[in-house]
Scaffold this motif. Structure first.
Motif, short mmCIF file in Angstrom:
data_model
loop_
_atom_site.label_atom_id
_atom_site.label_comp_id
_atom_site.label_asym_id
_atom_site.label_seq_id
_atom_site.Cartn_x
_atom_site.Cartn_y
_atom_site.Cartn_z
N MET A 55 0.83 -1.21 0.00
CA MET A 55 0.00 0.00 0.00
C MET A 55 0.86 1.26 0.00
O MET A 55 0.47 2.29 -0.56
CB MET A 55 -0.91 0.00 1.22
N PHE A 60 0.97 1.85 -5.46
CA PHE A 60 -0.37 2.20 -4.98
C PHE A 60 -0.46 3.59 -4.35
O PHE A 60 -1.47 4.27 -4.50
CB PHE A 60 -0.85 1.16 -3.97
N ARG A 64 -3.31 6.97 -4.72
CA ARG A 64 -4.14 7.34 -3.56
C ARG A 64 -3.97 8.82 -3.22
O ARG A 64 -4.94 9.52 -2.94
CB ARG A 64 -3.76 6.45 -2.39
N GLN A 132 -8.04 -0.37 -2.68
CA GLN A 132 -6.63 -0.73 -2.82
C GLN A 132 -6.24 -1.86 -1.89
O GLN A 132 -5.44 -2.73 -2.27
CB GLN A 132 -5.76 0.50 -2.57
N CYS A 136 -4.44 -5.24 -2.97
CA CYS A 136 -3.15 -5.63 -2.38
C CYS A 136 -3.24 -7.00 -1.72
O CYS A 136 -2.34 -7.84 -1.89
CB CYS A 136 -2.69 -4.59 -1.36
#
Length: 203
Positions: A55, A60, A64, A132, A136
């Motif tokens: 994350m 990722f 975000r 997400q 993940c």
């Protein structure tokens, strides 16, 4: 057929039957041993830890952050700009000016609207984070399962290393760390964490 010939024939059949009966259980037992499942081999993998790393990776995190910036630009910034304009306009007005009362009412309305929009932004960000996290977790799980199968393991337990340092910043984080360590002891050779990290290209 003479009686002694019949006796010999029946004796032979009985003997064959007895031999078959004696061999039957042995054969069945051997077949069962051959078909029996192999003893389970159990591996462990720090799934939660790797999900956190994934994350926070370039794969990722930028998306975000950009999503949050976009929400703020589109939903919050116009309200904040208008609040500043109202403040500046009201600064030079006298308290008995009718326009001052109008601006004061507008300022309160904008503040309330900004609070509602802020909550909406938080909800949208939580949805993005959840999306997400699901992705993940799927990547980590697929990697761990594939590596475990390659190495001949039949089970993979999602468990961090019990020796890893606990997060004591908050009670919630501490409890989360407790729950991420269901396995209290395991040999190092069954830990797939580093294999999965390499597979997902995490440094």
């Amino acid at each position: 057929m003479r009686s002694y010939e019949r006796f010999a024939m029946w004796s032979g059949l009985v003997l064959v039957a007895l031999l078959l009966l004696r061999q039957g259980p042995v054969s069945t037992s051997l077949a069962g041993l051959e078909d029996a499942e192999k003893p389970p081999r159990i591996a462990v993998c720090a799934v939660v830890k790797i999900v956190d790393e994934l994350m926070d990776s370039d794969r990722f995190k930028p998306a975000r952050v950009e999503h949050e910036d976009q929400l703020r630009r589109e939903m919050l910034d116009p309200l904040r700009d208008r609040l500043r304009e109202v403040q500046e306009e009201a600064r030079d007005l006298k308290s008995d000016d009718p326009r001052a009362a109008e601006l004061s009412a507008e300022f309160r309305r904008l503040q309330q609207q900004a609070q509602r929009v802020q909550q909406e932004v938080v909800q949208k960000m939580e949805a993005k984070i959840g999306e997400q996290l699901v992705e993940c977790y799927g990547l980590v799980r697929s990697s761990a399962v594939a590596i475990a199968e390659q190495k001949g393991f039949t089970y993979v337990l999602a468990s961090a290393d019990p020796e890893d340092q606990l997060n004591v910043e908050t009670v919630m984080k501490l409890v989360r760390d407790f729950l991420s360590r269901p396995v209290l002891m395991a040999p190092a050779e069954v830990d797939l964490t580093e294999d999965v990290r390499q597979d997902l290209k995490l440094e």
